[in-house]
Design a protein around this motif. Sequence first.
Motif, PDB file in Angstrom:
ATOM      1  N   ALA A   1       0.815  -1.221   0.000  1.00  0.00           N
ATOM      2  CA  ALA A   1       0.000   0.000   0.000  1.00  0.00           C
ATOM      3  C   ALA A   1       0.846   1.267   0.000  1.00  0.00           C
ATOM      4  O   ALA A   1       1.891   1.340   0.654  1.00  0.00           O
ATOM      5  N   THR A   2       0.399   2.246  -0.781  1.00  0.00           N
ATOM      6  CA  THR A   2       0.936   3.601  -0.716  1.00  0.00           C
ATOM      7  C   THR A   2      -0.244   4.536  -0.513  1.00  0.00           C
ATOM      8  O   THR A   2      -1.380   4.195  -0.828  1.00  0.00           O
ATOM      9  N   GLU A   3       0.021   5.720   0.024  1.00  0.00           N
ATOM     10  CA  GLU A   3      -1.068   6.649   0.342  1.00  0.00           C
ATOM     11  C   GLU A   3      -0.799   8.031  -0.229  1.00  0.00           C
ATOM     12  O   GLU A   3       0.357   8.465  -0.333  1.00  0.00           O
ATOM     13  N   THR A   4      -1.881   8.700  -0.600  1.00  0.00           N
ATOM     14  CA  THR A   4      -1.810  10.107  -0.964  1.00  0.00           C
ATOM     15  C   THR A   4      -2.159  10.924   0.284  1.00  0.00           C
ATOM     16  O   THR A   4      -2.324  10.379   1.368  1.00  0.00           O
ATOM     17  N   ARG A   5      -2.270  12.207   0.113  1.00  0.00           N
ATOM     18  CA  ARG A   5      -2.691  13.088   1.199  1.00  0.00           C
ATOM     19  C   ARG A   5      -3.487  14.222   0.572  1.00  0.00           C
ATOM     20  O   ARG A   5      -3.568  14.332  -0.653  1.00  0.00           O
ATOM     21  N   MET A   6      -4.080  15.058   1.381  1.00  0.00           N
ATOM     22  CA  MET A   6      -4.670  16.262   0.828  1.00  0.00           C
ATOM     23  C   MET A   6      -3.540  17.093   0.225  1.00  0.00           C
ATOM     24  O   MET A   6      -2.547  17.367   0.913  1.00  0.00           O
ATOM     25  N   PRO A   7      -3.621  17.451  -1.059  1.00  0.00           N
ATOM     26  CA  PRO A   7      -2.477  18.092  -1.728  1.00  0.00           C
ATOM     27  C   PRO A   7      -2.037  19.403  -1.074  1.00  0.00           C
ATOM     28  O   PRO A   7      -2.847  20.293  -0.813  1.00  0.00           O
ATOM     29  N   THR A   8      -0.752  19.497  -0.822  1.00  0.00           N
ATOM     30  CA  THR A   8      -0.169  20.697  -0.243  1.00  0.00           C
ATOM     31  C   THR A   8       0.193  21.693  -1.344  1.00  0.00           C
ATOM     32  O   THR A   8       0.117  21.379  -2.538  1.00  0.00           O
TER      33      THR A   8
END
Length: 266
Positions: free
Chosen positions: A235-242
């Motif tokens: 698994a890899t994760e994104t985030r709310m884009p900075t």
Amino acid sequence: FTQNTMASIVATRRILQKNSNKVKAIVLASQIKGDSFKAQAKIAYKLIQKSSLSFFTYKVIESKLYNILLAAHKFVGSKKYKNGRALTIEELAIKHNIPIIYCTNLSDEEFLHKINDIQPDYVLCLVAQILRKKVFTILGDKLINAHGSYLPEYRGAAQYIFYLANKDSQYGVTIHYMEPGLDTGDIIFQRRFNIPERWSVYDLHYAMSASFGDLLNEFLEGNNSKRTQQDHSKATETRMPTKEDMLSVRMNGKKLMRVKDFFTHI
């Protein structure tokens, strides 16, 4: 479950154009949970703090301009409006005689029991609201999501930003069962698609949204018997884009959106 954003409208329209007879009701949810403007504004402010003003502004412009474009098609009585390609969710519901349930909080217990009373086989989710544990307790294994990645890659939000920020050549879409974890549910099926070099963020998000609708149609038409557990070790994760993530997209020579995008895609 759907909402009045570009992505959800596009996906919902494709489902209703092909499988409206299999839809018992449409839940039209607020994009941001809250029973008042003040409550929604507080949540929006928290999202900006977690993400960036540039991403939040992009999201507002994307959906507001898309809805304005739909209104313009209706006003002029365009061919796309008349043939159903530029209808809103409410107009599609009327056309196909499907009841709409409006909801500001998808985790509200009274609302959830109302959905259970409809006795749906499945609940297709095309919303941004975070679902609380009680949703899964009450609706159980009925919740099906269309996620914008080839899970377990890119679990999380705004995958389309990270595809272009990371110079990926393909994007994925996964149809999967939902559970309380972040996009960790069992996979039903998934596909990969090429990303043309010329695409903007809006191009990619629109194409992904259309893929959501197409693959959910495939699910409704019978491709729903397999259930494969994700390999969580990969698994890899994104985030709310900075702000830095949004800058990476532009540094890679990609546009967020172009005026022609709103006339090319409907």
